[in-house]
Structures are given as C-alpha cells and as structure tokens.
Design a protein around this motif. Structure first.
Motif, PDB file in Angstrom:
ATOM      1  N   GLY A  39       0.815  -1.217   0.000  1.00  0.00           N
ATOM      2  CA  GLY A  39       0.000   0.000   0.000  1.00  0.00           C
ATOM      3  C   GLY A  39       0.844   1.260   0.000  1.00  0.00           C
ATOM      4  N   ASP A  40       1.939   1.226   0.743  1.00  0.00           N
ATOM      5  CA  ASP A  40       2.840   2.378   0.770  1.00  0.00           C
ATOM      6  C   ASP A  40       3.542   2.551  -0.571  1.00  0.00           C
ATOM      7  OD1 ASP A  40       2.076   2.749   3.378  1.00  0.00           O
ATOM      8  OD2 ASP A  40       3.992   2.133   4.249  1.00  0.00           O
ATOM      9  N   ARG A  41       3.965   1.429  -1.176  1.00  0.00           N
ATOM     10  CA  ARG A  41       4.608   1.511  -2.492  1.00  0.00           C
ATOM     11  C   ARG A  41       3.643   2.124  -3.515  1.00  0.00           C
ATOM     12  NH1 ARG A  41       5.947  -3.872  -1.374  1.00  0.00           N
ATOM     13  NH2 ARG A  41       4.812  -4.570  -3.218  1.00  0.00           N
ATOM     14  N   GLU A  42       2.380   1.704  -3.466  1.00  0.00           N
ATOM     15  CA  GLU A  42       1.378   2.261  -4.388  1.00  0.00           C
ATOM     16  C   GLU A  42       1.199   3.759  -4.174  1.00  0.00           C
ATOM     17  OE1 GLU A  42      -2.030  -0.166  -3.639  1.00  0.00           O
ATOM     18  OE2 GLU A  42      -1.223  -1.849  -4.794  1.00  0.00           O
ATOM     19  N   MET A  43       1.208   4.192  -2.907  1.00  0.00           N
ATOM     20  CA  MET A  43       1.054   5.606  -2.596  1.00  0.00           C
ATOM     21  C   MET A  43       2.214   6.421  -3.174  1.00  0.00           C
ATOM     22  SD  MET A  43       1.189   7.513   1.104  1.00  0.00           S
ATOM     23  CE  MET A  43       2.898   7.014   1.249  1.00  0.00           C
ATOM     24  N   TYR A  44       3.442   5.930  -2.998  1.00  0.00           N
ATOM     25  CA  TYR A  44       4.605   6.648  -3.517  1.00  0.00           C
ATOM     26  C   TYR A  44       4.597   6.690  -5.045  1.00  0.00           C
ATOM     27  CZ  TYR A  44       6.745   6.933   1.079  1.00  0.00           C
ATOM     28  OH  TYR A  44       7.008   7.237   2.383  1.00  0.00           O
ATOM     29  N   VAL A  45       4.193   5.600  -5.669  1.00  0.00           N
ATOM     30  CA  VAL A  45       4.139   5.580  -7.133  1.00  0.00           C
ATOM     31  C   VAL A  45       3.079   6.554  -7.635  1.00  0.00           C
ATOM     32  CG1 VAL A  45       3.634   4.150  -9.150  1.00  0.00           C
ATOM     33  CG2 VAL A  45       5.082   3.259  -7.325  1.00  0.00           C
ATOM     34  N   SER A  46       1.960   6.640  -6.952  1.00  0.00           N
ATOM     35  CA  SER A  46       0.921   7.601  -7.336  1.00  0.00           C
ATOM     36  C   SER A  46       1.441   9.034  -7.215  1.00  0.00           C
ATOM     37  CB  SER A  46      -0.316   7.406  -6.455  1.00  0.00           C
ATOM     38  OG  SER A  46      -1.322   8.318  -6.795  1.00  0.00           O
ATOM     39  N   GLN A  47       2.144   9.327  -6.134  1.00  0.00           N
ATOM     40  CA  GLN A  47       2.730  10.661  -5.962  1.00  0.00           C
ATOM     41  C   GLN A  47       3.760  10.938  -7.049  1.00  0.00           C
ATOM     42  OE1 GLN A  47       4.388  10.924  -2.021  1.00  0.00           O
ATOM     43  NE2 GLN A  47       2.401  10.711  -1.024  1.00  0.00           N
ATOM     44  N   ALA A  48       4.580   9.954  -7.352  1.00  0.00           N
ATOM     45  CA  ALA A  48       5.604  10.120  -8.387  1.00  0.00           C
ATOM     46  C   ALA A  48       4.950  10.349  -9.744  1.00  0.00           C
ATOM     47  CB  ALA A  48       6.512   8.896  -8.431  1.00  0.00           C
ATOM     48  N   TRP A  49       3.892   9.597 -10.044  1.00  0.00           N
ATOM     49  CA  TRP A  49       3.170   9.765 -11.313  1.00  0.00           C
ATOM     50  C   TRP A  49       2.674  11.204 -11.440  1.00  0.00           C
ATOM     51  CZ3 TRP A  49       2.162   6.838 -15.597  1.00  0.00           C
ATOM     52  CH2 TRP A  49       1.214   7.362 -16.477  1.00  0.00           C
ATOM     53  N   ASP A  50       2.075  11.717 -10.371  1.00  0.00           N
ATOM     54  CA  ASP A  50       1.557  13.085 -10.396  1.00  0.00           C
ATOM     55  C   ASP A  50       2.676  14.090 -10.637  1.00  0.00           C
ATOM     56  OD1 ASP A  50      -0.966  12.065  -9.945  1.00  0.00           O
ATOM     57  OD2 ASP A  50      -1.043  12.637  -7.831  1.00  0.00           O
ATOM     58  N   LEU A  51       3.838  13.868 -10.075  1.00  0.00           N
ATOM     59  CA  LEU A  51       4.961  14.776 -10.258  1.00  0.00           C
ATOM     60  C   LEU A  51       5.527  14.699 -11.674  1.00  0.00           C
ATOM     61  CD1 LEU A  51       6.753  14.254  -6.844  1.00  0.00           C
ATOM     62  CD2 LEU A  51       5.625  16.346  -7.629  1.00  0.00           C
ATOM     63  N   VAL A  52       5.526  13.502 -12.250  1.00  0.00           N
ATOM     64  CA  VAL A  52       6.118  13.309 -13.578  1.00  0.00           C
ATOM     65  C   VAL A  52       5.131  13.659 -14.691  1.00  0.00           C
ATOM     66  CG1 VAL A  52       7.029  11.556 -15.178  1.00  0.00           C
ATOM     67  CG2 VAL A  52       7.758  11.573 -12.793  1.00  0.00           C
ATOM     68  N   HIS A  53       3.887  13.210 -14.544  1.00  0.00           N
ATOM     69  CA  HIS A  53       2.910  13.308 -15.629  1.00  0.00           C
ATOM     70  C   HIS A  53       1.745  14.242 -15.358  1.00  0.00           C
ATOM     71  CE1 HIS A  53       4.890   9.989 -17.658  1.00  0.00           C
ATOM     72  NE2 HIS A  53       4.793   9.263 -16.568  1.00  0.00           N
ATOM     73  N   GLY A  54       1.691  14.819 -14.198  1.00  0.00           N
ATOM     74  CA  GLY A  54       0.506  15.585 -13.814  1.00  0.00           C
ATOM     75  C   GLY A  54      -0.458  14.677 -13.072  1.00  0.00           C
ATOM     76  N   THR A  55      -1.520  15.228 -12.576  1.00  0.00           N
ATOM     77  CA  THR A  55      -2.438  14.443 -11.753  1.00  0.00           C
ATOM     78  C   THR A  55      -3.148  13.388 -12.577  1.00  0.00           C
ATOM     79  OG1 THR A  55      -4.153  16.090 -12.081  1.00  0.00           O
ATOM     80  CG2 THR A  55      -2.818  16.309 -10.097  1.00  0.00           C
ATOM     81  N   HIS A  56      -3.523  12.319 -11.897  1.00  0.00           N
ATOM     82  CA  HIS A  56      -4.271  11.246 -12.542  1.00  0.00           C
ATOM     83  C   HIS A  56      -5.635  11.778 -13.011  1.00  0.00           C
ATOM     84  CE1 HIS A  56      -1.471   8.615 -10.356  1.00  0.00           C
ATOM     85  NE2 HIS A  56      -1.780   7.721 -11.240  1.00  0.00           N
ATOM     86  N   PRO A  57      -6.112  11.293 -14.140  1.00  0.00           N
ATOM     87  CA  PRO A  57      -7.430  11.721 -14.589  1.00  0.00           C
ATOM     88  C   PRO A  57      -8.509  11.209 -13.644  1.00  0.00           C
ATOM     89  CG  PRO A  57      -6.576   9.989 -16.010  1.00  0.00           C
ATOM     90  CD  PRO A  57      -5.477  10.352 -15.043  1.00  0.00           C
ATOM     91  N   ALA A  58      -9.563  11.964 -13.509  1.00  0.00           N
ATOM     92  CA  ALA A  58     -10.686  11.549 -12.670  1.00  0.00           C
ATOM     93  C   ALA A  58     -11.417  10.384 -13.340  1.00  0.00           C
ATOM     94  CB  ALA A  58     -11.639  12.714 -12.457  1.00  0.00           C
ATOM     95  N   ILE A  59     -11.871   9.478 -12.523  1.00  0.00           N
ATOM     96  CA  ILE A  59     -12.568   8.301 -13.081  1.00  0.00           C
ATOM     97  C   ILE A  59     -14.056   8.572 -13.125  1.00  0.00           C
ATOM     98  CG2 ILE A  59     -13.091   5.873 -12.675  1.00  0.00           C
ATOM     99  CD1 ILE A  59     -10.341   5.607 -11.421  1.00  0.00           C
TER     100      ILE A  59
END
Length: 59
Positions: A39-59
């Motif tokens: 769960g922590d790894r997923e959280m960090y990857v989500s934060q990294a994605w937002d920093l690299v690519h912008g925020t995740h699109p809304a579902i």
C-alpha cells in the motif's frame, strides 16, 4: 535524506527515465525497499506519477 525521499526519487526515476508502468514500478520498489508494504509503495508511485505526468485523470 529520509527513506520517504529515497522511495519517491526511485519511483520518479523508474517512471520517467526507465518508462516503466505504474504497476511495474510498484513491483520494482519491492526490490529496493523490501520492508515497505504494498500500500505504501502504491502511494509513492501515485505521488511520483503526479509529479512526472501531472495528476491522474478523474474516473
């Protein structure tokens, strides 16, 4: 430097420079930080994605 910063930096590197998918990065972080729960790894990857690519699109 904190472990949190190290995990985030590694996740950013894997996403941006290695062009790995989010799931690949979650799995790869286990190799570098075996004590970090999934769960922590997923959280960090989500934060990294937002920093690299912008925020995740809304579902």
């Amino acid at each position: 430097m904190t472990m949190e910063a190290d995990v985030l930096r590694k996740a950013i590197f894997l996403l941006r420079d290695c062009r790995e998918s989010e799931q690949q990065v979650v799995n790869r972080l286990k190799d570098y930080f075996p004590e970090l729960p999934a769960g922590d790894r997923e959280m960090y990857v989500s934060q990294a994605w937002d920093l690299v690519h912008g925020t995740h699109p809304a579902i």
